[in-house]
Design a protein around this motif. Structure first.
Motif, mmCIF file in Angstrom:
data_model
loop_
_atom_site.group_PDB
_atom_site.id
_atom_site.type_symbol
_atom_site.label_atom_id
_atom_site.label_comp_id
_atom_site.label_asym_id
_atom_site.label_seq_id
_atom_site.Cartn_x
_atom_site.Cartn_y
_atom_site.Cartn_z
ATOM 1 N N PRO A 77 53.071 31.873 49.726
ATOM 2 C CA PRO A 77 53.513 31.619 48.343
ATOM 3 C C PRO A 77 52.515 32.088 47.282
ATOM 4 N N TYR A 78 52.352 33.408 47.163
ATOM 5 C CA TYR A 78 51.515 33.949 46.090
ATOM 6 C C TYR A 78 52.213 33.769 44.742
ATOM 7 N N GLN A 79 51.398 33.684 43.703
ATOM 8 C CA GLN A 79 51.952 33.650 42.353
ATOM 9 C C GLN A 79 52.504 35.030 41.978
ATOM 10 N N TYR A 80 53.350 35.032 40.955
ATOM 11 C CA TYR A 80 53.915 36.274 40.445
ATOM 12 C C TYR A 80 52.796 37.047 39.747
ATOM 13 N N THR A 81 52.342 38.121 40.379
ATOM 14 C CA THR A 81 51.131 38.815 39.915
ATOM 15 C C THR A 81 51.343 39.606 38.620
ATOM 16 N N GLU A 82 52.594 39.831 38.203
ATOM 17 C CA GLU A 82 52.845 40.559 36.963
ATOM 18 C C GLU A 82 52.879 39.642 35.742
ATOM 19 N N SER A 83 52.677 38.356 35.956
ATOM 20 C CA SER A 83 52.679 37.418 34.837
ATOM 21 C C SER A 83 51.475 37.674 33.930
ATOM 22 N N ARG A 84 51.706 37.686 32.648
ATOM 23 C CA ARG A 84 50.608 37.910 31.697
ATOM 24 C C ARG A 84 49.621 36.749 31.704
ATOM 25 N N ILE A 85 50.143 35.563 31.916
ATOM 26 C CA ILE A 85 49.257 34.396 31.966
ATOM 27 C C ILE A 85 48.328 34.492 33.169
ATOM 28 N N LEU A 86 48.865 34.844 34.327
ATOM 29 C CA LEU A 86 48.037 34.969 35.518
ATOM 30 C C LEU A 86 47.011 36.082 35.363
ATOM 31 N N LYS A 87 47.416 37.206 34.794
ATOM 32 C CA LYS A 87 46.462 38.302 34.596
ATOM 33 C C LYS A 87 45.321 37.881 33.681
ATOM 34 N N ALA A 88 45.637 37.140 32.618
ATOM 35 C CA ALA A 88 44.594 36.681 31.701
ATOM 36 C C ALA A 88 43.650 35.700 32.389
ATOM 37 N N ARG A 89 44.203 34.825 33.225
ATOM 38 C CA ARG A 89 43.350 33.862 33.913
ATOM 39 C C ARG A 89 42.464 34.544 34.958
ATOM 40 N N LEU A 90 43.005 35.506 35.673
ATOM 41 C CA LEU A 90 42.200 36.218 36.668
ATOM 42 C C LEU A 90 41.058 36.965 36.003
ATOM 43 N N GLU A 91 41.327 37.568 34.866
ATOM 44 C CA GLU A 91 40.270 38.274 34.136
ATOM 45 C C GLU A 91 39.202 37.303 33.651
ATOM 46 N N TYR A 92 39.614 36.125 33.178
ATOM 47 C CA TYR A 92 38.652 35.130 32.695
ATOM 48 C C TYR A 92 37.792 34.587 33.838
ATOM 49 N N LEU A 93 38.416 34.295 34.982
ATOM 50 C CA LEU A 93 37.661 33.768 36.120
ATOM 51 C C LEU A 93 36.647 34.783 36.636
ATOM 52 N N LEU A 94 37.004 36.053 36.599
ATOM 53 C CA LEU A 94 36.067 37.081 37.060
ATOM 54 C C LEU A 94 34.892 37.205 36.107
ATOM 55 N N GLU A 95 35.141 37.165 34.804
ATOM 56 C CA GLU A 95 34.059 37.323 33.828
ATOM 57 C C GLU A 95 33.180 36.087 33.727
ATOM 58 N N THR A 96 33.790 34.900 33.837
ATOM 59 C CA THR A 96 33.044 33.660 33.595
ATOM 60 C C THR A 96 32.413 33.095 34.861
ATOM 61 N N PHE A 97 33.172 33.057 35.957
ATOM 62 C CA PHE A 97 32.697 32.417 37.186
ATOM 63 C C PHE A 97 32.513 33.392 38.347
ATOM 64 N N GLN A 98 32.709 34.673 38.103
ATOM 65 C CA GLN A 98 32.560 35.705 39.136
ATOM 66 C C GLN A 98 33.454 35.427 40.357
ATOM 67 N N ILE A 99 34.661 34.972 40.090
ATOM 68 C CA ILE A 99 35.643 34.738 41.155
ATOM 69 C C ILE A 99 36.578 35.941 41.211
ATOM 70 N N ARG A 100 36.617 36.584 42.347
ATOM 71 C CA ARG A 100 37.433 37.786 42.487
ATOM 72 C C ARG A 100 38.925 37.449 42.495
ATOM 73 N N GLU A 101 39.716 38.421 42.098
ATOM 74 C CA GLU A 101 41.165 38.223 42.011
ATOM 75 C C GLU A 101 41.772 37.873 43.359
ATOM 76 N N SER A 102 41.397 38.600 44.401
ATOM 77 C CA SER A 102 41.973 38.353 45.726
ATOM 78 C C SER A 102 41.584 36.983 46.254
ATOM 79 N N ASP A 103 40.357 36.534 45.967
ATOM 80 C CA ASP A 103 39.911 35.214 46.438
ATOM 81 C C ASP A 103 40.719 34.104 45.787
ATOM 82 N N PHE A 104 40.942 34.202 44.482
ATOM 83 C CA PHE A 104 41.690 33.152 43.802
ATOM 84 C C PHE A 104 43.147 33.136 44.233
ATOM 85 N N LEU A 105 43.760 34.313 44.376
ATOM 86 C CA LEU A 105 45.167 34.365 44.770
ATOM 87 C C LEU A 105 45.371 33.801 46.169
#
Length: 406
Positions: free
Chosen positions: A238-266
């Motif tokens: 059950p992955y999230q819908y990766t084309e969602s603008r909200i998810l893209k914004a959160r993934l970008e924030y987590l990478l910049e702030t906490f160094q959490i990679r996109e694949s790890d969070f998903l």
């Protein structure tokens, strides 16, 4: 002077929204969606304030209290949460279940009986062979599992496509010969009515299948305890819908702030949702059920290692890469064994790591136990490394009381 405030409801909502936007300069973002992702063909523009940083919500709790305990059955892997919530834990541990018997049977089904791999990946979900194997998995499980079966899909769209293809293949008609079939919908009233009828079918002995969606109402808050859920099947990851603008914004924030990679969070979020779905069928120590993860990707270490200890402690190595026919045979044997009355010998098959960290040897049963006898037995069986001064003082007090009564 404004005499009727109701006329300015829209204006008040805009001013309240503006106040929220101005309250935080970091961790929030304003996102405009031209349409609802569930109905992309229908224009429905929405402007929303989205929180990208979960640590903002829990920060006041850490500041107000000296000791905070965070506990849940889906906190896995543990090392991920301190990163997201931005805190340093003093103690972090995962506890397995301590049960009278091995009441869970987790299975990872990676392929169908024809050895075709199972997967809900976007490029595979339209494959008739994959859809057919998913259908035969449900069909064969409905023939050996008594009472209720709950199936979870990754999204409403995927579930609708699969159910339609199952109907065209004649699989649904075969399933309904053994059990009634109910489906969750986005409508709350329809879903509640379907749930009520599903439970009635289980109560009368007819048995039923309930198809629902991960992250939906059923997956988040409905318990399928006892005979309402003897088997749960997770169709896909059950992955999230990766084309969602909200998810893209959160993934970008987590990478910049906490160094959490996109694949790890998903992967973390998907496995957390899968665990949430699997836990719907085990709601007490007397429950038992089969848990099926139907996707070849669950057998990868990056997915399997994210499952909590209360599931992995019952997952045998021979149950992590099985086909549909093997899974049906294992489930049938498990349910036949667990449907028998609990006996002393039924606890012998428990994994050693499923016991609690503090355990004492068995104490001989007596017809009547006095309080002093109980304390004596505890002291006798307590490891020498543990502090037992309090128990000794209690025993002395009880012995003195008994002498005075004599």
């Amino acid at each position: 002077e404004i005499t009727d405030v109701d006329e300015f409801t829209a204006l008040s909502m805009i001013t309240a929204f503006g106040s929220l936007v101005s309250s935080y300069s970091k961790g929030f973002v304003v996102i405009g969606e031209p349409y609802d992702t569930r109905n992309p063909n229908v224009p429905d523009p929405v402007t929303q304030l989205t929180c990208l940083d979960a640590s903002i919500a829990i920060k006041p709790v850490f500041e107000k209290f000296r000791t905070v305990v965070i506990t849940s059955a889906t906190l896995s892997p543990l090392e991920f949460y301190p990163k997201i919530l931005n805190f340093q834990p003093v103690v972090a541990t995962s506890f397995p279940m301590s049960l009278q018997r091995a009441c869970m049977c987790p299975l990872i089904v990676t392929r169908g009986s024809d050895q075709l791999p199972l997967s809900s990946k976007f490029q595979d979900r339209q494959d008739p062979g994959v859809i057919r194997n998913y259908g035969y998995l449900l069909l064969e499980m409905s023939q050996v599992v008594p009472d209720g079966i709950v199936g979870f899909f990754t999204s409403y769209i995927f579930m609708e496509e699969v159910v339609q293809m199952w109907s065209e293949m004649g699989i649904l008609q075969k399933v309904m010969k053994d059990k009634l079939l109910f489906v969750e919908t986005p409508d709350v009233i329809e879903t509640s009515l379907a749930l009520d009828n599903y439970k009635r079918a289980c109560d009368c002995g007819r048995g039923a299948v309930f198809l629902s969606v991960a992250r939906g109402k059923v997956a988040e808050g409905i318990d399928f305890d006892r005979h309402y859920g003897r088997c749960v099947i997770m169709f896909g990851v059950p992955y999230q819908y990766t084309e969602s603008r909200i998810l893209k914004a959160r993934l970008e924030y987590l990478l910049e702030t906490f160094q959490i990679r996109e694949s790890d969070f998903l992967s973390f979020d998907a496995m957390r949702q899968a665990t949430q779905c699997l836990g719907r069928v085990i709601r007490s120590k007397s429950d038992y059920g089969v848990m099926i993860l139907a996707d070849k990707r669950y057998n990868r270490p990056d997915k399997r290692n994210k499952l909590p200890a209360w599931i992995t402690q019952f997952m045998q190595p021979s149950h992590t890469n099985v086909s549909t026919d093997i899974a049906v045979s294992i489930a049938q044997d498990f349910l036949r064994k667990l449907s028998q009355p609990i006996s002393a010998s039924s606890t012998e098959s428990l994994p050693t790591n499923s016991l609690s960290t503090f355990s004492t040897p068995s104490i001989e049963t007596k017809a009547l136990w006095s309080e002093a006898d109980v304390i004596s037995a505890v002291l006798k069986n307590m490891p020498a490394s543990l502090e037992n001064t309090r128990w000794e003082s209690l025993l002395t007090a009880q012995q003195n009381k008994k002498q005075r009564l004599d």
